[in-house]
Design an enzyme around this catalytic site. Structure first.
Site, PDB file in Angstrom:
ATOM      1  N   THR A  65       6.642  -2.980  10.948  1.00  0.00           N
ATOM      2  CA  THR A  65       6.248  -1.640  11.414  1.00  0.00           C
ATOM      3  C   THR A  65       4.734  -1.471  11.276  1.00  0.00           C
ATOM      4  O   THR A  65       4.236  -0.351  11.315  1.00  0.00           O
ATOM      5  CB  THR A  65       6.950  -0.534  10.597  1.00  0.00           C
ATOM      6  OG1 THR A  65       6.723  -0.797   9.203  1.00  0.00           O
ATOM      7  CG2 THR A  65       8.434  -0.461  10.872  1.00  0.00           C
ATOM      8  N   ARG A 104       1.375  -3.937  12.400  1.00  0.00           N
ATOM      9  CA  ARG A 104       0.728  -4.261  13.671  1.00  0.00           C
ATOM     10  C   ARG A 104       1.297  -5.588  14.149  1.00  0.00           C
ATOM     11  O   ARG A 104       1.505  -6.508  13.362  1.00  0.00           O
ATOM     12  CB  ARG A 104      -0.791  -4.384  13.518  1.00  0.00           C
ATOM     13  CG  ARG A 104      -1.538  -3.053  13.415  1.00  0.00           C
ATOM     14  CD  ARG A 104      -1.505  -2.246  14.715  1.00  0.00           C
ATOM     15  NE  ARG A 104      -2.203  -0.954  14.600  1.00  0.00           N
ATOM     16  CZ  ARG A 104      -1.634   0.178  14.196  1.00  0.00           C
ATOM     17  NH1 ARG A 104      -0.347   0.221  13.865  1.00  0.00           N
ATOM     18  NH2 ARG A 104      -2.344   1.302  14.146  1.00  0.00           N
ATOM     19  N   GLY A 124       6.999   4.310  14.581  1.00  0.00           N
ATOM     20  CA  GLY A 124       6.860   4.515  13.130  1.00  0.00           C
ATOM     21  C   GLY A 124       6.611   5.957  12.706  1.00  0.00           C
ATOM     22  O   GLY A 124       7.279   6.482  11.825  1.00  0.00           O
ATOM     23  N   GLU A 142       0.872  -5.405  22.696  1.00  0.00           N
ATOM     24  CA  GLU A 142       1.507  -4.152  23.046  1.00  0.00           C
ATOM     25  C   GLU A 142       0.901  -3.558  24.318  1.00  0.00           C
ATOM     26  O   GLU A 142      -0.319  -3.504  24.412  1.00  0.00           O
ATOM     27  CB  GLU A 142       1.272  -3.190  21.866  1.00  0.00           C
ATOM     28  CG  GLU A 142       2.487  -2.436  21.474  1.00  0.00           C
ATOM     29  CD  GLU A 142       2.321  -1.765  20.129  1.00  0.00           C
ATOM     30  OE1 GLU A 142       2.390  -2.463  19.102  1.00  0.00           O
ATOM     31  OE2 GLU A 142       2.122  -0.551  20.129  1.00  0.00           O
ATOM     32  N   HIS A 192       7.135   1.240  19.166  1.00  0.00           N
ATOM     33  CA  HIS A 192       6.114   1.775  18.246  1.00  0.00           C
ATOM     34  C   HIS A 192       6.393   3.239  17.876  1.00  0.00           C
ATOM     35  O   HIS A 192       5.645   4.145  18.236  1.00  0.00           O
ATOM     36  CB  HIS A 192       4.698   1.617  18.847  1.00  0.00           C
ATOM     37  CG  HIS A 192       3.636   1.550  17.793  1.00  0.00           C
ATOM     38  ND1 HIS A 192       2.473   0.829  17.945  1.00  0.00           N
ATOM     39  CD2 HIS A 192       3.548   2.126  16.564  1.00  0.00           C
ATOM     40  CE1 HIS A 192       1.719   0.960  16.860  1.00  0.00           C
ATOM     41  NE2 HIS A 192       2.350   1.744  16.011  1.00  0.00           N
ATOM     42  N   ARG A 209      -3.191  -7.213  -1.330  1.00  0.00           N
ATOM     43  CA  ARG A 209      -4.548  -7.751  -1.366  1.00  0.00           C
ATOM     44  C   ARG A 209      -5.358  -7.020  -2.427  1.00  0.00           C
ATOM     45  O   ARG A 209      -6.409  -7.480  -2.820  1.00  0.00           O
ATOM     46  CB  ARG A 209      -5.233  -7.563  -0.015  1.00  0.00           C
ATOM     47  CG  ARG A 209      -4.481  -8.283   1.010  1.00  0.00           C
ATOM     48  CD  ARG A 209      -5.124  -8.257   2.360  1.00  0.00           C
ATOM     49  NE  ARG A 209      -4.604  -9.409   3.043  1.00  0.00           N
ATOM     50  CZ  ARG A 209      -5.283 -10.518   3.255  1.00  0.00           C
ATOM     51  NH1 ARG A 209      -6.532 -10.616   2.916  1.00  0.00           N
ATOM     52  NH2 ARG A 209      -4.703 -11.545   3.838  1.00  0.00           N
ATOM     53  N   GLY A 261       0.862  -1.190   0.000  1.00  0.00           N
ATOM     54  CA  GLY A 261       0.000   0.000   0.000  1.00  0.00           C
ATOM     55  C   GLY A 261       0.893   1.232   0.000  1.00  0.00           C
ATOM     56  O   GLY A 261       2.011   1.200  -0.517  1.00  0.00           O
ATOM     57  N   ARG A 262       0.415   2.311   0.613  1.00  0.00           N
ATOM     58  CA  ARG A 262       1.208   3.547   0.636  1.00  0.00           C
ATOM     59  C   ARG A 262       2.553   3.345   1.312  1.00  0.00           C
ATOM     60  O   ARG A 262       3.604   3.708   0.778  1.00  0.00           O
ATOM     61  CB  ARG A 262       0.441   4.647   1.393  1.00  0.00           C
ATOM     62  CG  ARG A 262      -0.680   5.276   0.616  1.00  0.00           C
ATOM     63  CD  ARG A 262      -1.469   6.194   1.530  1.00  0.00           C
ATOM     64  NE  ARG A 262      -2.125   5.384   2.538  1.00  0.00           N
ATOM     65  CZ  ARG A 262      -3.437   5.349   2.739  1.00  0.00           C
ATOM     66  NH1 ARG A 262      -4.228   6.109   2.029  1.00  0.00           N
ATOM     67  NH2 ARG A 262      -3.965   4.574   3.656  1.00  0.00           N
ATOM     68  N   ILE A 263       2.518   2.751   2.511  1.00  0.00           N
ATOM     69  CA  ILE A 263       3.764   2.620   3.279  1.00  0.00           C
ATOM     70  C   ILE A 263       4.690   1.580   2.645  1.00  0.00           C
ATOM     71  O   ILE A 263       5.888   1.830   2.472  1.00  0.00           O
ATOM     72  CB  ILE A 263       3.468   2.293   4.762  1.00  0.00           C
ATOM     73  CG1 ILE A 263       2.690   3.455   5.404  1.00  0.00           C
ATOM     74  CG2 ILE A 263       4.763   2.030   5.526  1.00  0.00           C
ATOM     75  CD1 ILE A 263       2.108   3.158   6.775  1.00  0.00           C
TER      76      ILE A 263
END
Ligand code: GLV
Ligand code: GLV
Length: 324
Positions: free
Chosen positions: A237, A239, A288, A268, A286, A178, A156-158
């Site tokens: 990075t 979940r 990111g 977490e 966490h 996906r 995706g974007r990341i």
């Protein structure tokens, strides 16, 4: 106007100031910690808007108690902490902060890749502990990046931004997604879309960038880790629960893979037993999106989403547009 907003943690001032230009009451959790579920339940009553963190559990019960609520603006791109269905059924808009954190998160994936492959954290501990006695030919040897294969799980974007950063090392890029094929990655990097098994088998570095849902829970478990090369590195990075963390501890312990870099955890902030004792893993809390610029942009974005909804306008970042 007499809008009443609650912000569940202190965030950069820019977003708060923006909210105060429009809303009468902007109350912020005064504690340097998350609220407990019961404290939050108590705070949501009578609020028109909530600005929430990914560490807040916004479930159906809490949404039911928030009789006046019109918007939940999550201060994150991920929103698996919110029961979207429950929010939608009450006509409550949920928004996130996409885009502004893409580069910082992609940088973090690379920070982890570099620190695990070049053993900077092990080296730091070694040096601080007074063990550095001078240059050594076989001291803390790691892995190179040039012309190796990078596997992106979730382009995706990341994931795309992580892949684009590999250009400096002429890496071969494999990806899974996906949704539709990522033509940008295919055209600029000659990246290949493959199935997960192929990606795991062929990659030297694997970066997890997929969103979390029941479908991606434990996407990487014992079986998947056993497909990876013993010289390969894995970073996450996205979940924590995308990885079966207990299986990862086993794989690292048995040197089934060379190392891992984690920014997120299955439970977490808890860590699975054994994880913190391993030297072939780098553990970040966490971080990111944790840059001054990005967190400031996120605060403004969340504030704008709230202001739009309270003024009966469509916010830019609704994740449940079905409420319109
Ligand atoms: C961070 O994990 C985010 O979803 O923004
Ligand atoms: C996250 O926003 C992604 O699309 O990768």
């Amino acid at each position: 106007m007499s809008f009443n907003v609650y912000v569940t943690r202190e965030i950069p001032e820019e977003g708060i100031s923006r909210l105060r230009t429009v809303c009468d009451t902007v109350e912020i959790n005064p504690h340097p910690r998350s609220l407990t579920y019961d404290e939050l339940l108590n705070e949501v009553k009578c609020r028109d808007a909530l600005l929430t963190m990914l560490s807040d559990t916004i479930d159906a019960n809490l949404i039911h108690e928030a009789k006046e609520l019109k918007i939940i603006a999550n201060y994150a791109v991920g929103y698996d902490n919110i029961d979207i269905e429950a929010a939608s059924s009450r006509g409550i808009v949920v928004t996130n902060t996409p885009g502004v954190l893409t580069d910082s998160t992609a940088d973090m994936a690379w920070a982890l890749l570099f620190s695990i492959a070049r053993r900077t954290v092990e080296g730091d501990t070694f040096t601080r502990n007074g063990k550095f006695r001078g240059w050594e030919p076989l001291l803390l040897l790691g892995g190179d990046f040039r012309e190796k294969t990078l596997g992106i799980i979730g382009a995706g974007r990341i994931g795309t931004a992580v892949a684009l950063r590999s250009r400096g090392w002429d890496m071969k890029v494999l990806y899974t997604t996906r949704s539709n094929r990522n033509s940008m990655l295919e055209e600029t990097l000659n990246a290949k879309r493959v199935d997960l098994q192929t990606l795991l088998r062929e990659s030297d570095f694997v970066s997890i960038n997929t969103r979390f849902s029941e479908e991606t829970r434990h996407l990487i478990g014992f079986r998947e880790l056993s497909k990876m090369k013993p010289t390969a590195y894995l970073v996450n990075t996205a979940r924590g629960a995308v990885i079966d963390e207990a299986a990862l501890v086993e794989a690292l312990l048995n040197k089934q893979i060379a190392g891992a870099g984690l920014d997120v955890y299955e439970e977490e902030p808890g860590l699975k037993p054994g994880l913190a004792e391993l030297s072939n893993v780098v553990l970040a809390p966490h971080l990111g999106s944790a840059t001054i610029e990005t967190r400031t942009k996120m605060s403004l974005m969340a504030a704008k989403n709230i202001i739009a909804v309270l003024n009966n306008r469509r916010p830019e970042n609704a994740v449940n547009p079905e409420v319109y």
